[in-house]
Design a protein around this motif. Sequence first.
Motif, PDB file in Angstrom:
ATOM      1  N   LEU A   1      -9.674  12.459 -22.635  1.00 59.17           N
ATOM      2  CA  LEU A   1     -10.538  12.820 -21.509  1.00 59.17           C
ATOM      3  C   LEU A   1      -9.901  12.423 -20.189  1.00 59.17           C
ATOM      4  O   LEU A   1      -9.927  13.185 -19.213  1.00 59.17           O
ATOM      5  CB  LEU A   1     -11.906  12.157 -21.672  1.00 59.17           C
ATOM      6  CG  LEU A   1     -12.931  12.422 -20.561  1.00 59.17           C
ATOM      7  CD1 LEU A   1     -13.229  13.908 -20.434  1.00 59.17           C
ATOM      8  CD2 LEU A   1     -14.216  11.639 -20.824  1.00 59.17           C
TER       9      LEU A   1
ATOM     10  N   TRP B   1      -7.121  14.788 -19.467  1.00 57.20           N
ATOM     11  CA  TRP B   1      -7.677  16.076 -19.021  1.00 57.20           C
ATOM     12  C   TRP B   1      -8.067  16.007 -17.553  1.00 57.20           C
ATOM     13  O   TRP B   1      -7.827  16.948 -16.789  1.00 57.20           O
ATOM     14  CB  TRP B   1      -8.894  16.411 -19.884  1.00 57.20           C
ATOM     15  CG  TRP B   1      -9.753  17.497 -19.330  1.00 57.20           C
ATOM     16  CD1 TRP B   1      -9.591  18.838 -19.452  1.00 57.20           C
ATOM     17  CD2 TRP B   1     -10.953  17.323 -18.533  1.00 57.20           C
ATOM     18  NE1 TRP B   1     -10.590  19.510 -18.802  1.00 57.20           N
ATOM     19  CE2 TRP B   1     -11.439  18.604 -18.227  1.00 57.20           C
ATOM     20  CE3 TRP B   1     -11.636  16.205 -18.071  1.00 57.20           C
ATOM     21  CZ2 TRP B   1     -12.589  18.791 -17.481  1.00 57.20           C
ATOM     22  CZ3 TRP B   1     -12.784  16.393 -17.325  1.00 57.20           C
ATOM     23  CH2 TRP B   1     -13.248  17.673 -17.035  1.00 57.20           C
ATOM     24  N   GLU B   2      -8.659  14.881 -17.154  1.00 56.00           N
ATOM     25  CA  GLU B   2      -9.046  14.707 -15.750  1.00 56.00           C
ATOM     26  C   GLU B   2      -7.815  14.809 -14.843  1.00 56.00           C
ATOM     27  O   GLU B   2      -7.836  15.479 -13.806  1.00 56.00           O
ATOM     28  CB  GLU B   2      -9.730  13.359 -15.564  1.00 56.00           C
ATOM     29  CG  GLU B   2     -10.091  13.058 -14.118  1.00 56.00           C
ATOM     30  CD  GLU B   2     -10.322  11.590 -13.867  1.00 56.00           C
ATOM     31  OE1 GLU B   2     -10.483  11.223 -12.681  1.00 56.00           O
ATOM     32  OE2 GLU B   2     -10.318  10.806 -14.833  1.00 56.00           O
TER      33      GLU B   2
ATOM     34  N   THR C   1      -6.286  18.541 -14.857  1.00 55.82           N
ATOM     35  CA  THR C   1      -7.070  19.568 -14.172  1.00 55.82           C
ATOM     36  C   THR C   1      -7.225  19.288 -12.688  1.00 55.82           C
ATOM     37  O   THR C   1      -7.579  20.177 -11.920  1.00 55.82           O
ATOM     38  CB  THR C   1      -8.461  19.687 -14.798  1.00 55.82           C
ATOM     39  OG1 THR C   1      -9.114  18.406 -14.752  1.00 55.82           O
ATOM     40  CG2 THR C   1      -8.360  20.161 -16.244  1.00 55.82           C
TER      41      THR C   1
ATOM     42  N   CYS D   1     -17.071  12.531 -24.827  1.00 59.90           N
ATOM     43  CA  CYS D   1     -15.744  13.013 -24.414  1.00 59.90           C
ATOM     44  C   CYS D   1     -15.645  14.539 -24.361  1.00 59.90           C
ATOM     45  O   CYS D   1     -14.951  15.079 -23.503  1.00 59.90           O
ATOM     46  CB  CYS D   1     -14.668  12.455 -25.351  1.00 59.90           C
ATOM     47  SG  CYS D   1     -14.470  10.662 -25.239  1.00 59.90           S
TER      48      CYS D   1
ATOM     49  N   MET E   1     -15.681  17.780 -20.769  1.00 56.73           N
ATOM     50  CA  MET E   1     -14.583  18.738 -20.680  1.00 56.73           C
ATOM     51  C   MET E   1     -15.095  20.179 -20.731  1.00 56.73           C
ATOM     52  O   MET E   1     -14.487  21.081 -20.155  1.00 56.73           O
ATOM     53  CB  MET E   1     -13.587  18.497 -21.816  1.00 56.73           C
ATOM     54  CG  MET E   1     -12.929  17.129 -21.768  1.00 56.73           C
ATOM     55  SD  MET E   1     -11.910  16.768 -23.221  1.00 56.73           S
ATOM     56  CE  MET E   1     -10.544  17.892 -22.952  1.00 56.73           C
TER      57      MET E   1
END
Length: 255
Positions: free
Chosen positions: A11, A14-15, A18, A107, A111
Amino acid sequence: MIVSALSPFFLAAWEKATGIELETSLLSLMGFRLDGILTAAALPLMLTMVLFLGPLIQLSLDCHWDLFDGMKIIFDPHFWALCMTDMRWLRNQVIAPLTEELVFRACMLPMLIPCMGLQPAIFTCPLFFGIAHFHHIIEQLRFRQGTLISIFLSAAFQFSYTAVFGAYTAFIFIRTGHLIGPVLCHSFCNYVGFPAVCSALDHPRRTTVLLFYFLGVLLFLLLLNPMMEPTLYGKDLPVCHLLSHRSSDSTGLCS
């Protein structure tokens, strides 16, 4: 447990990948926060117990213990010591609820929400949750716990049940902004199991049991929105900040 423990790092990655700027900490986004934690622990569990009112009444009628005996066992340290040394109990009541809710709610939902919005995320996330239970097919085939057709029918039923339950706990997670509610509800449902409707139809006190089945579902529908009112669970819902990264979305679930 190791793979589940790694999910927050995915997670976080991913933060970063992105470029989404969170308006709160990652732990708060995942539902680990103190604001409103008492109501977040109590109200979703109470609502789930209302839904299972019929099975609970059925269980109490079939149980030879009275209320005093049950309370005595609950507050008996020896009873909890036995539970904590029982690996099956730990798996069903502690490890599975905590790890599965961590992965599929804390989590995965953060997303999915910026990509598809709240309502689609609530119904998409449980599909992954249902598929994750397909490993039971391998276990049943290996130990020959039924015919091939019966095993796959059982898997299809379990997929449907877990998907519906996953949508419910996803709704709880979004409306409360806490992980503790889904975890406690998950543990409770693992303990009670799927309602034994067939045995309720053949129960000696069938009318009473079925009345409480109907009453439980009716009260659940009436209490769902009032008990899941976001204002009861703190000043802010961190997961709803993710909606600001979508051009348009319905924010009804956050208010």
